[in-house]
Scaffold this active site. Structure first.
Site, short mmCIF file in Angstrom:
data_model
loop_
_atom_site.label_atom_id
_atom_site.label_comp_id
_atom_site.label_asym_id
_atom_site.label_seq_id
_atom_site.Cartn_x
_atom_site.Cartn_y
_atom_site.Cartn_z
N HIS A 174 1.28 0.80 -3.41
CA HIS A 174 1.44 -0.65 -3.37
C HIS A 174 1.85 -1.19 -4.73
O HIS A 174 1.94 -0.45 -5.72
CB HIS A 174 0.17 -1.33 -2.86
CG HIS A 174 -1.07 -1.04 -3.67
ND1 HIS A 174 -1.25 -1.50 -4.96
CD2 HIS A 174 -2.20 -0.34 -3.36
CE1 HIS A 174 -2.43 -1.11 -5.42
NE2 HIS A 174 -3.03 -0.39 -4.46
N CYS B 252 -5.60 4.42 -4.95
CA CYS B 252 -4.23 4.22 -4.48
C CYS B 252 -3.23 4.46 -5.61
O CYS B 252 -3.60 4.67 -6.76
CB CYS B 252 -4.06 2.81 -3.93
SG CYS B 252 -5.00 2.50 -2.41
#
Length: 425
Positions: free
Chosen positions: A312, A328
């Protein structure tokens, strides 16, 4: 594998003797013309011995340049020009600009003069004000047709007074730790007007298949290998990324993109909400799209952990290139926007932990070293045993001379800057 341990204490007299004794090599029935001889800092040099200069420049060994004067640097430039076809010179890292940079570090930024034709051919550093104000597109790099794993080139630019190292890093697709490690001693907030800044964009590709997305955690870097169209050369795009921080590791292994979402909402897990609450920073159950959303404008969900791990964006660009996420992969917003448009659901994703990479190029063995990421997500120094194991594996049955002192130095620095650590015999 043959291993040689060169001494760092070779006397100038011995070097001069070796240089002089190599001036007239015999070539099957004829004697070649005498090789050009140069005197640099009181020592006789020829083209064969220019590997000593390459060694010192590659490893930043200041002892080699101790006591050098302006005249010595001018003599060394003339030596380099005459012997441009010799030594460990690698395209993308010309010897003379490195020598100029060494001159400036030692004696200041007044250039050691060369003749006009040579000066015009030098690629002098450019000021940031000479470049577009917007971050440039991360151009795809063609994979070397000879199968080499080395891509890109290192560049030196001159900073402007209003720029921070963060600004420069983002403009050139570098991460926080990447640019800081390559420029020790440069103030991250105020580099100053006219400060030389190294952009370490020469890389060794990660090992394994060159397809889909590959993320190497110690590098804080993502590689994307798009499938080439018919009659097109294969290319790679590469981006700086953040990974999981201490205690929130990024998983390793093979997975794929299972979903793409524009303008995502962030739904922090209960454990994340508990951590924030303990720090006096309670989080809502859902953070919708907008500037406060740490996911940015796009996300691509991975198959790991029931879909809880993602690639992301970020609302904190200065964190790119560090261990800053809950596991992440985070990217600069503009980089993720570009990558998002290229990726389809089902694209393979491979996450690896390879702190030390090697590659052969033009008969030389190159190394790129980064700090290790341990099982808890902490950064630790790579070990000599790891270096030795990878070196032996890379060399295999090749007869190679390993420069162990330099290899150890590169390991200690672990700054991601490629250096030569051996030659094929």
């Amino acid at each position: 594998m043959r291993v040689r341990h060169p001494s760092a204490n070779v006397s100038p007299a011995l070097i001069a003797f070796l240089a002089l004794s190599c001036n007239s090599p015999t070539i099957y029935g004829q004697v070649a013309a005498p090789a050009p001889l140069f005197v640099v800092h009181g020592t006789a040099r020829n083209c064969t011995s220019i590997t000593q200069l390459d060694s010192a420049l590659s490893s930043n060994y200041q002892g080699f340049f101790a006591g050098w004067s302006e005249q010595d640097y001018r003599d060394a430039i003339a030596w380099s020009q005459a012997c441009s076809d010799f030594g460990w010179h690698v395209p993308g890292r010309p010897r003379i600009p490195q020598l100029q940079a060494q001159h400036d570090r030692a004696l200041g930024p007044v250039p050691a003069r060369v003749d006009a034709s040579a000066e015009s051919s030098l690629q002098r550093p450019r000021r940031l004000t000479d470049l577009p104000s917007e971050p440039p597109v991360r151009a795809p790099l063609e994979l070397p047709p000879d199968g080499s794993a080395v891509i890109g080139s290192d560049t030196t630019i001159l900073s402007h007074h209003q720029d921070t190292l963060f600004d420069i890093a983002r403009r050139y697709g570098l991460g926080y730790e990447e640019i800081l490690s390559a420029n020790p001693g440069v103030d991250i907030w105020m580099p100053g007007e006219g400060t030389r800044v190294l952009l370490p964009n020469r890389r060794i590709l990660p090992p394994g298949l060159r397809e889909g997305i590959v993320v190497n955690l110690p590098e804080h870097r993502l590689y994307y290998f798009p499938k080439p169209a018919k009659n097109e050369a294969p290319v790679v795009l590469t981006y700086a990324v953040s990974i999981g921080k201490d205690g929130d590791t990024t998983p390793l292994g093979q997975t794929r993109i299972i979903e793409k979402v524009e303008h995502p909402s962030w739904v922090p897990t209960q454990s994340i909400r508990n951590k924030h609450a303990a720090l006096g920073d309670p989080l809502p159950r859902v953070i919708g799209p907008g500037p406060d959303n740490p996911l940015g404008d796009f996300k691509m969900r991975l198959g790991f952990g029931g879909g809880t791990y993602e690639i992301h964006g970020t609302n904190k660009p200065t964190s790119v290139g560090t261990g800053a996420t809950y596991g992440c992969i985070a990217m600069y917003p503009e980089d993720l926007a570009a990558l998002y448009a290229l990726i389809s659901v089902g694209t393979s994703v491979r996450l690896i932990n390879v702190p030390v990479k090697f590659a052969w190029s033009a008969g030389t063995l190159l190394v790129e070293a980064h700090p290790m990421i341990d099982a808890h997500g902490r950064t630790v120094a790579p070990t000599f045993d790891l270096l030795a194991d990878v070196l032996h594996k890379e060399a295999q049955d090749t007869r190679v001379s390993i420069l162990w002192e330099r290899a150890t130095y590169v390991l200690e620095r672990s700054d991601g800057v490629i250096a030569t650590v051996g030659t094929r015999l």
